[in-house]
Design a protein around this motif. Structure first.
Motif, PDB file in Angstrom:
ATOM      1  N   ALA A 265       0.814  -1.217   0.000  1.00  0.00           N
ATOM      2  CA  ALA A 265       0.000   0.000   0.000  1.00  0.00           C
ATOM      3  C   ALA A 265       0.849   1.270   0.000  1.00  0.00           C
ATOM      4  O   ALA A 265       0.365   2.345   0.343  1.00  0.00           O
ATOM      5  CB  ALA A 265      -0.942   0.006   1.196  1.00  0.00           C
ATOM      6  N   ALA A 266       2.110   1.151  -0.381  1.00  0.00           N
ATOM      7  CA  ALA A 266       2.994   2.324  -0.412  1.00  0.00           C
ATOM      8  C   ALA A 266       2.584   3.277  -1.521  1.00  0.00           C
ATOM      9  O   ALA A 266       1.885   2.910  -2.463  1.00  0.00           O
ATOM     10  CB  ALA A 266       4.441   1.887  -0.602  1.00  0.00           C
ATOM     11  N   SER A 267       3.043   4.512  -1.406  1.00  0.00           N
ATOM     12  CA  SER A 267       2.622   5.554  -2.341  1.00  0.00           C
ATOM     13  C   SER A 267       2.975   5.243  -3.792  1.00  0.00           C
ATOM     14  O   SER A 267       2.277   5.663  -4.709  1.00  0.00           O
ATOM     15  CB  SER A 267       3.236   6.893  -1.936  1.00  0.00           C
ATOM     16  OG  SER A 267       4.650   6.815  -1.913  1.00  0.00           O
ATOM     17  N   GLU A 268       4.055   4.494  -4.006  1.00  0.00           N
ATOM     18  CA  GLU A 268       4.450   4.191  -5.377  1.00  0.00           C
ATOM     19  C   GLU A 268       3.617   3.065  -5.991  1.00  0.00           C
ATOM     20  O   GLU A 268       3.715   2.786  -7.178  1.00  0.00           O
ATOM     21  CB  GLU A 268       5.941   3.821  -5.446  1.00  0.00           C
ATOM     22  CG  GLU A 268       6.310   2.576  -4.663  1.00  0.00           C
ATOM     23  CD  GLU A 268       6.752   2.877  -3.238  1.00  0.00           C
ATOM     24  OE1 GLU A 268       7.463   2.048  -2.652  1.00  0.00           O
ATOM     25  OE2 GLU A 268       6.373   3.950  -2.726  1.00  0.00           O
ATOM     26  N   ASN A 269       2.785   2.438  -5.195  1.00  0.00           N
ATOM     27  CA  ASN A 269       1.982   1.301  -5.666  1.00  0.00           C
ATOM     28  C   ASN A 269       0.517   1.719  -5.850  1.00  0.00           C
ATOM     29  O   ASN A 269      -0.390   1.169  -5.242  1.00  0.00           O
ATOM     30  CB  ASN A 269       2.085   0.135  -4.687  1.00  0.00           C
ATOM     31  CG  ASN A 269       3.508  -0.337  -4.493  1.00  0.00           C
ATOM     32  OD1 ASN A 269       4.311  -0.288  -5.428  1.00  0.00           O
ATOM     33  ND2 ASN A 269       3.838  -0.787  -3.303  1.00  0.00           N
ATOM     34  N   GLN A 270       0.284   2.675  -6.722  1.00  0.00           N
ATOM     35  CA  GLN A 270      -1.062   3.199  -6.911  1.00  0.00           C
ATOM     36  C   GLN A 270      -2.048   2.138  -7.371  1.00  0.00           C
ATOM     37  O   GLN A 270      -3.225   2.174  -6.995  1.00  0.00           O
ATOM     38  CB  GLN A 270      -1.035   4.345  -7.934  1.00  0.00           C
ATOM     39  CG  GLN A 270      -0.206   5.531  -7.514  1.00  0.00           C
ATOM     40  CD  GLN A 270      -0.328   6.687  -8.490  1.00  0.00           C
ATOM     41  OE1 GLN A 270      -1.312   6.812  -9.195  1.00  0.00           O
ATOM     42  NE2 GLN A 270       0.698   7.524  -8.533  1.00  0.00           N
ATOM     43  N   GLU A 271      -1.579   1.194  -8.163  1.00  0.00           N
ATOM     44  CA  GLU A 271      -2.487   0.197  -8.726  1.00  0.00           C
ATOM     45  C   GLU A 271      -3.128  -0.665  -7.640  1.00  0.00           C
ATOM     46  O   GLU A 271      -4.268  -1.109  -7.797  1.00  0.00           O
ATOM     47  CB  GLU A 271      -1.748  -0.685  -9.733  1.00  0.00           C
ATOM     48  CG  GLU A 271      -1.420   0.022 -11.031  1.00  0.00           C
ATOM     49  CD  GLU A 271      -2.655   0.591 -11.717  1.00  0.00           C
ATOM     50  OE1 GLU A 271      -3.684  -0.117 -11.767  1.00  0.00           O
ATOM     51  OE2 GLU A 271      -2.590   1.733 -12.177  1.00  0.00           O
ATOM     52  N   THR A 272      -2.429  -0.907  -6.558  1.00  0.00           N
ATOM     53  CA  THR A 272      -3.008  -1.741  -5.502  1.00  0.00           C
ATOM     54  C   THR A 272      -4.172  -1.023  -4.823  1.00  0.00           C
ATOM     55  O   THR A 272      -5.191  -1.648  -4.491  1.00  0.00           O
ATOM     56  CB  THR A 272      -1.952  -2.126  -4.443  1.00  0.00           C
ATOM     57  OG1 THR A 272      -1.486  -0.944  -3.773  1.00  0.00           O
ATOM     58  CG2 THR A 272      -0.777  -2.845  -5.083  1.00  0.00           C
ATOM     59  N   ILE A 273      -4.043   0.284  -4.608  1.00  0.00           N
ATOM     60  CA  ILE A 273      -5.123   1.050  -4.000  1.00  0.00           C
ATOM     61  C   ILE A 273      -6.309   1.117  -4.943  1.00  0.00           C
ATOM     62  O   ILE A 273      -7.470   0.949  -4.539  1.00  0.00           O
ATOM     63  CB  ILE A 273      -4.665   2.478  -3.631  1.00  0.00           C
ATOM     64  CG1 ILE A 273      -3.325   2.446  -2.884  1.00  0.00           C
ATOM     65  CG2 ILE A 273      -5.727   3.173  -2.803  1.00  0.00           C
ATOM     66  CD1 ILE A 273      -3.342   1.700  -1.593  1.00  0.00           C
ATOM     67  N   LYS A 274      -6.045   1.351  -6.222  1.00  0.00           N
ATOM     68  CA  LYS A 274      -7.121   1.377  -7.214  1.00  0.00           C
ATOM     69  C   LYS A 274      -7.848   0.037  -7.268  1.00  0.00           C
ATOM     70  O   LYS A 274      -9.075  -0.010  -7.381  1.00  0.00           O
ATOM     71  CB  LYS A 274      -6.555   1.729  -8.588  1.00  0.00           C
ATOM     72  CG  LYS A 274      -6.056   3.162  -8.715  1.00  0.00           C
ATOM     73  CD  LYS A 274      -5.493   3.415 -10.096  1.00  0.00           C
ATOM     74  CE  LYS A 274      -4.969   4.843 -10.230  1.00  0.00           C
ATOM     75  NZ  LYS A 274      -4.361   5.086 -11.566  1.00  0.00           N
ATOM     76  N   GLU A 275      -7.090  -1.031  -7.199  1.00  0.00           N
ATOM     77  CA  GLU A 275      -7.690  -2.364  -7.210  1.00  0.00           C
ATOM     78  C   GLU A 275      -8.642  -2.535  -6.027  1.00  0.00           C
ATOM     79  O   GLU A 275      -9.762  -3.048  -6.170  1.00  0.00           O
ATOM     80  CB  GLU A 275      -6.593  -3.430  -7.154  1.00  0.00           C
ATOM     81  CG  GLU A 275      -7.101  -4.863  -7.033  1.00  0.00           C
ATOM     82  CD  GLU A 275      -7.764  -5.364  -8.309  1.00  0.00           C
ATOM     83  OE1 GLU A 275      -8.603  -6.284  -8.211  1.00  0.00           O
ATOM     84  OE2 GLU A 275      -7.433  -4.848  -9.396  1.00  0.00           O
ATOM     85  N   ALA A 276      -8.196  -2.096  -4.857  1.00  0.00           N
ATOM     86  CA  ALA A 276      -9.021  -2.229  -3.656  1.00  0.00           C
ATOM     87  C   ALA A 276     -10.307  -1.415  -3.773  1.00  0.00           C
ATOM     88  O   ALA A 276     -11.402  -1.900  -3.451  1.00  0.00           O
ATOM     89  CB  ALA A 276      -8.231  -1.789  -2.434  1.00  0.00           C
ATOM     90  N   LEU A 277     -10.196  -0.172  -4.247  1.00  0.00           N
ATOM     91  CA  LEU A 277     -11.376   0.680  -4.339  1.00  0.00           C
ATOM     92  C   LEU A 277     -12.326   0.213  -5.436  1.00  0.00           C
ATOM     93  O   LEU A 277     -13.556   0.278  -5.277  1.00  0.00           O
ATOM     94  CB  LEU A 277     -10.946   2.120  -4.567  1.00  0.00           C
ATOM     95  CG  LEU A 277     -10.117   2.743  -3.445  1.00  0.00           C
ATOM     96  CD1 LEU A 277      -9.874   4.226  -3.712  1.00  0.00           C
ATOM     97  CD2 LEU A 277     -10.767   2.541  -2.079  1.00  0.00           C
ATOM     98  N   ASN A 278     -11.797  -0.267  -6.533  1.00  0.00           N
ATOM     99  CA  ASN A 278     -12.662  -0.828  -7.584  1.00  0.00           C
ATOM    100  C   ASN A 278     -13.428  -2.032  -7.061  1.00  0.00           C
ATOM    101  O   ASN A 278     -14.607  -2.226  -7.391  1.00  0.00           O
ATOM    102  CB  ASN A 278     -11.836  -1.213  -8.820  1.00  0.00           C
ATOM    103  CG  ASN A 278     -11.369  -0.008  -9.598  1.00  0.00           C
ATOM    104  OD1 ASN A 278     -11.985   1.060  -9.530  1.00  0.00           O
ATOM    105  ND2 ASN A 278     -10.295  -0.168 -10.351  1.00  0.00           N
ATOM    106  N   TRP A 279     -12.756  -2.832  -6.257  1.00  0.00           N
ATOM    107  CA  TRP A 279     -13.414  -4.004  -5.663  1.00  0.00           C
ATOM    108  C   TRP A 279     -14.535  -3.567  -4.723  1.00  0.00           C
ATOM    109  O   TRP A 279     -15.644  -4.121  -4.763  1.00  0.00           O
ATOM    110  CB  TRP A 279     -12.384  -4.852  -4.916  1.00  0.00           C
ATOM    111  CG  TRP A 279     -12.946  -6.063  -4.253  1.00  0.00           C
ATOM    112  CD1 TRP A 279     -13.203  -7.281  -4.823  1.00  0.00           C
ATOM    113  CD2 TRP A 279     -13.329  -6.173  -2.872  1.00  0.00           C
ATOM    114  NE1 TRP A 279     -13.719  -8.140  -3.886  1.00  0.00           N
ATOM    115  CE2 TRP A 279     -13.804  -7.483  -2.683  1.00  0.00           C
ATOM    116  CE3 TRP A 279     -13.311  -5.295  -1.781  1.00  0.00           C
ATOM    117  CZ2 TRP A 279     -14.265  -7.945  -1.446  1.00  0.00           C
ATOM    118  CZ3 TRP A 279     -13.772  -5.749  -0.559  1.00  0.00           C
ATOM    119  CH2 TRP A 279     -14.245  -7.044  -0.399  1.00  0.00           C
ATOM    120  N   ILE A 280     -14.284  -2.563  -3.904  1.00  0.00           N
ATOM    121  CA  ILE A 280     -15.315  -2.049  -2.987  1.00  0.00           C
ATOM    122  C   ILE A 280     -16.504  -1.520  -3.779  1.00  0.00           C
ATOM    123  O   ILE A 280     -17.675  -1.785  -3.432  1.00  0.00           O
ATOM    124  CB  ILE A 280     -14.731  -0.935  -2.088  1.00  0.00           C
ATOM    125  CG1 ILE A 280     -13.700  -1.515  -1.125  1.00  0.00           C
ATOM    126  CG2 ILE A 280     -15.853  -0.235  -1.307  1.00  0.00           C
ATOM    127  CD1 ILE A 280     -12.933  -0.465  -0.339  1.00  0.00           C
TER     128      ILE A 280
END
Length: 283
Positions: A265-280
């Motif tokens: 969930a580090a700042s350079e890993n934007q895709e992981t946060i997007k993945e989580a929010l898309n899932w929600i």
């Protein structure tokens, strides 16, 4: 002095996940949990896509303001707070930095109680009672979130970054084996790691916590995000356990990023946060 390895995650995603930022307000607050007062901040939007409570990993963690701001700008009402005994929160912090065991079942249960107290506060801030409320956490939160969700019917979903599906004692065996070596997976096989986790002698005695026991009781959906190069969590074994739980009818999903380590969930890993929010958003 009790010494164990800790996986402290830096959560500072100062990027914008939406093309258009959503306006939000923030307000500091205080709330009670198990005889002490916790201090936090709620980031509120008018019509939230969901309510999210941020759950700490290990370490002396303050409220996650930057992460909460990012989520709020993307349309979520968020509550984050200083862990007990840290920052402006009362109570006693447990962790190796102060010579105590932060993964003893007593401490994990206590931190889960704090989570549930915060969920109750967050639910009061959500105007539309049909809005889903979820727990989003990191590393050690993989043990805490299921305990909390099992005790609080207001929790509708959970998102866990780099959380182990094995027990606390098994986790310690793995972390002592990897010993912080970033090249661990270049020198060892999956078979080596699993045999060590299964057979190594425990260095400390405390009441064990197995997340599978609690996950078996849950009916809410969950998402786990893993990094393939993680040396804190045995990722392949954790994914295998998730798949076994799904065979029993659970709604658990996972996403593996092969080139990432523990800090998914580090700042350079934007895709992981997007993945989580898309899932929600699909719930």
């Amino acid at each position: 002095m009790f010494k164990i390895f800790t996986a402290i995650i830096s959560i500072t995603p100062l990027f914008n996940l939406n093309a258009q930022e959503i306006s939000y307000s923030s307000k500091n607050l205080r709330f009670k949990s198990k005889g002490i007062t916790l201090s936090g901040t709620v980031y509120d939007v008018k019509s939230p896509k969901a309510g999210i409570l941020l759950v700490h990993g290990s370490g002396q963690e303050l409220r996650m303001k930057e992460f909460a701001t990012t989520l709020a700008k993307s349309g979520y009402t968020v509550l984050t707070y200083d862990k007990r005994g840290v920052g402006e929160s009362e109570g006693v912090y447990a962790g190796p930095e102060v010579g105590t065991n932060n993964i003893d079942s007593t401490n994990l249960d206590l931190l889960a109680e704090d989570v549930n107290a915060a969920v109750n506060v967050l639910s009061q801030k959500i105007r539309n009672k049909k809005t889903k409320i979820g727990l989003m956490g990191f590393s050690q939160a993989g043990w805490i979130i299921p305990i909390a969700a099992n005790k609080n019917k207001k929790v509708d979903f959970m998102v866990i970054f780099s959380g182990a599906l094995i027990s606390t004692k098994e986790q310690l065996r793995f972390q002592f084996y990897t010993n912080g070596d970033t090249d661990f997976w270049k020198k060892h096989t999956e078979k080596d790691a699993r045999e060590h986790i299964k057979n190594d002698t425990d260095r400390y005695e405390f009441i064990n916590t197995d997340p599978v026991y609690t996950l078996n009781k849950l009916s809410i959906p969950g998402l786990w995000i893993f990094g393939g190069k993680d040396i804190q969590v045995p990722v392949n074994l954790s994914i295998e356990i998730l798949e076994e739980l799904n065979k029993k009818g659970k709604q658990f999903q996972h996403k593996l990023y092969p080139d990432l380590g523990h800090n998914t969930a580090a700042s350079e890993n934007q895709e992981t946060i997007k993945e989580a929010l898309n899932w929600i958003n699909r719930l």
